[in-house]
Design a protein around this motif. Structure first.
Motif, PDB file in Angstrom:
ATOM      1  N   LEU A 131      27.582  12.401 -16.197  1.00  0.00           N
ATOM      2  CA  LEU A 131      27.417  13.856 -16.157  1.00  0.00           C
ATOM      3  C   LEU A 131      28.225  14.449 -15.002  1.00  0.00           C
ATOM      4  O   LEU A 131      28.906  15.465 -15.162  1.00  0.00           O
ATOM      5  CB  LEU A 131      25.937  14.233 -16.003  1.00  0.00           C
ATOM      6  CG  LEU A 131      25.027  13.939 -17.180  1.00  0.00           C
ATOM      7  CD1 LEU A 131      23.583  14.264 -16.821  1.00  0.00           C
ATOM      8  CD2 LEU A 131      25.459  14.704 -18.426  1.00  0.00           C
ATOM      9  N   ILE A 132      28.175  13.799 -13.862  1.00  0.00           N
ATOM     10  CA  ILE A 132      28.915  14.275 -12.688  1.00  0.00           C
ATOM     11  C   ILE A 132      30.417  14.238 -12.951  1.00  0.00           C
ATOM     12  O   ILE A 132      31.138  15.184 -12.612  1.00  0.00           O
ATOM     13  CB  ILE A 132      28.512  13.463 -11.439  1.00  0.00           C
ATOM     14  CG1 ILE A 132      27.060  13.820 -11.069  1.00  0.00           C
ATOM     15  CG2 ILE A 132      29.461  13.719 -10.277  1.00  0.00           C
ATOM     16  CD1 ILE A 132      26.402  12.876 -10.094  1.00  0.00           C
ATOM     17  N   GLU A 133      30.894  13.182 -13.596  1.00  0.00           N
ATOM     18  CA  GLU A 133      32.321  13.098 -13.954  1.00  0.00           C
ATOM     19  C   GLU A 133      32.715  14.244 -14.880  1.00  0.00           C
ATOM     20  O   GLU A 133      33.798  14.826 -14.738  1.00  0.00           O
ATOM     21  CB  GLU A 133      32.627  11.766 -14.634  1.00  0.00           C
ATOM     22  CG  GLU A 133      32.625  10.580 -13.704  1.00  0.00           C
ATOM     23  CD  GLU A 133      32.764   9.249 -14.444  1.00  0.00           C
ATOM     24  OE1 GLU A 133      33.062   9.247 -15.669  1.00  0.00           O
ATOM     25  OE2 GLU A 133      32.566   8.203 -13.796  1.00  0.00           O
ATOM     26  N   LYS A 134      31.846  14.565 -15.832  1.00  0.00           N
ATOM     27  CA  LYS A 134      32.120  15.661 -16.764  1.00  0.00           C
ATOM     28  C   LYS A 134      32.181  16.995 -16.025  1.00  0.00           C
ATOM     29  O   LYS A 134      33.039  17.834 -16.319  1.00  0.00           O
ATOM     30  CB  LYS A 134      31.070  15.710 -17.868  1.00  0.00           C
ATOM     31  CG  LYS A 134      31.169  14.575 -18.874  1.00  0.00           C
ATOM     32  CD  LYS A 134      30.047  14.651 -19.894  1.00  0.00           C
ATOM     33  CE  LYS A 134      30.071  13.498 -20.871  1.00  0.00           C
ATOM     34  NZ  LYS A 134      31.213  13.496 -21.774  1.00  0.00           N
ATOM     35  N   ILE A 135      31.279  17.196 -15.078  1.00  0.00           N
ATOM     36  CA  ILE A 135      31.295  18.437 -14.289  1.00  0.00           C
ATOM     37  C   ILE A 135      32.579  18.517 -13.473  1.00  0.00           C
ATOM     38  O   ILE A 135      33.237  19.566 -13.426  1.00  0.00           O
ATOM     39  CB  ILE A 135      30.060  18.524 -13.366  1.00  0.00           C
ATOM     40  CG1 ILE A 135      28.771  18.591 -14.184  1.00  0.00           C
ATOM     41  CG2 ILE A 135      30.174  19.744 -12.436  1.00  0.00           C
ATOM     42  CD1 ILE A 135      27.509  18.344 -13.368  1.00  0.00           C
ATOM     43  N   GLU A 136      32.953  17.432 -12.830  1.00  0.00           N
ATOM     44  CA  GLU A 136      34.169  17.413 -12.011  1.00  0.00           C
ATOM     45  C   GLU A 136      35.405  17.691 -12.866  1.00  0.00           C
ATOM     46  O   GLU A 136      36.284  18.470 -12.461  1.00  0.00           O
ATOM     47  CB  GLU A 136      34.304  16.072 -11.290  1.00  0.00           C
ATOM     48  CG  GLU A 136      33.271  15.882 -10.198  1.00  0.00           C
ATOM     49  CD  GLU A 136      33.238  14.475  -9.613  1.00  0.00           C
ATOM     50  OE1 GLU A 136      32.630  14.328  -8.536  1.00  0.00           O
ATOM     51  OE2 GLU A 136      33.791  13.528 -10.231  1.00  0.00           O
ATOM     52  N   ALA A 137      35.478  17.078 -14.039  1.00  0.00           N
ATOM     53  CA  ALA A 137      36.621  17.308 -14.937  1.00  0.00           C
ATOM     54  C   ALA A 137      36.647  18.762 -15.397  1.00  0.00           C
ATOM     55  O   ALA A 137      37.724  19.377 -15.471  1.00  0.00           O
ATOM     56  CB  ALA A 137      36.548  16.365 -16.133  1.00  0.00           C
TER      57      ALA A 137
END
Length: 148
Positions: free
Chosen positions: A82-88
């Motif tokens: 989820l954090i990776e998706k937010i960062e992207a």
């Protein structure tokens, strides 16, 4: 206006990331209870999908294909993902907005999302309000359901 929008989106997407990171028990991201029908994890997926579609794909031609139904039906995505998706999403939104000519804000948004046509600046303001609405819900969700 572009710089203000970039600043607000970056601020609030970083707040979204901080809220997701703040969950002490990862499984609680997916909890629902009584009248709380959307989990924080699903709201996070919804926000990422919404912004990736309406800003990334529509204004930035990123090629993102939205699967809105999965934003609410997927479960147990790891917190790190989820954090990776937010960062992207943060990178995509900032990149698209940084390349958007100021004059394009007054142009008609490429999709009719509501009943009537609207300008791009109107819709970008709507999208930040939508982000903040769900960000508040996630904050309350965390404080109510991750307090064990």
């Amino acid at each position: 206006m572009i710089e203000s929008l970039r600043s607000l989106y970056n601020r609030d997407l970083n707040k979204l990331k901080a809220e997701i990171e703040a969950y002490q028990h990862e499984e609680n991201l997916w909890k629902t209870d009584k009248s709380i029908s959307n989990s924080a994890g699903n709201l996070c997926l919804h926000l990422v999908g919404n912004l990736s579609h309406f800003i990334g794909a529509q204004l930035g031609n990123t090629g993102y294909v939205r699967h809105r139904e999965l934003e609410f039906s997927l479960k147990d995505i790891p917190k790190a993902e989820l954090i990776e998706k937010i960062e992207a999403t943060t990178i995509i939104v900032d990149s698209v907005l940084s390349q958007l000519p100021e004059a394009d804000l007054r142009k008609e948004y490429p999709l009719v999302v509501f009943e009537d046509k609207m300008t791009t600046d109107f819709f970008l303001i709507h999208l930040i309000a939508h982000l903040d609405y769900h960000l508040g819900q996630i904050n309350y969700h965390r404080r109510l359901l991750d307090n064990v």
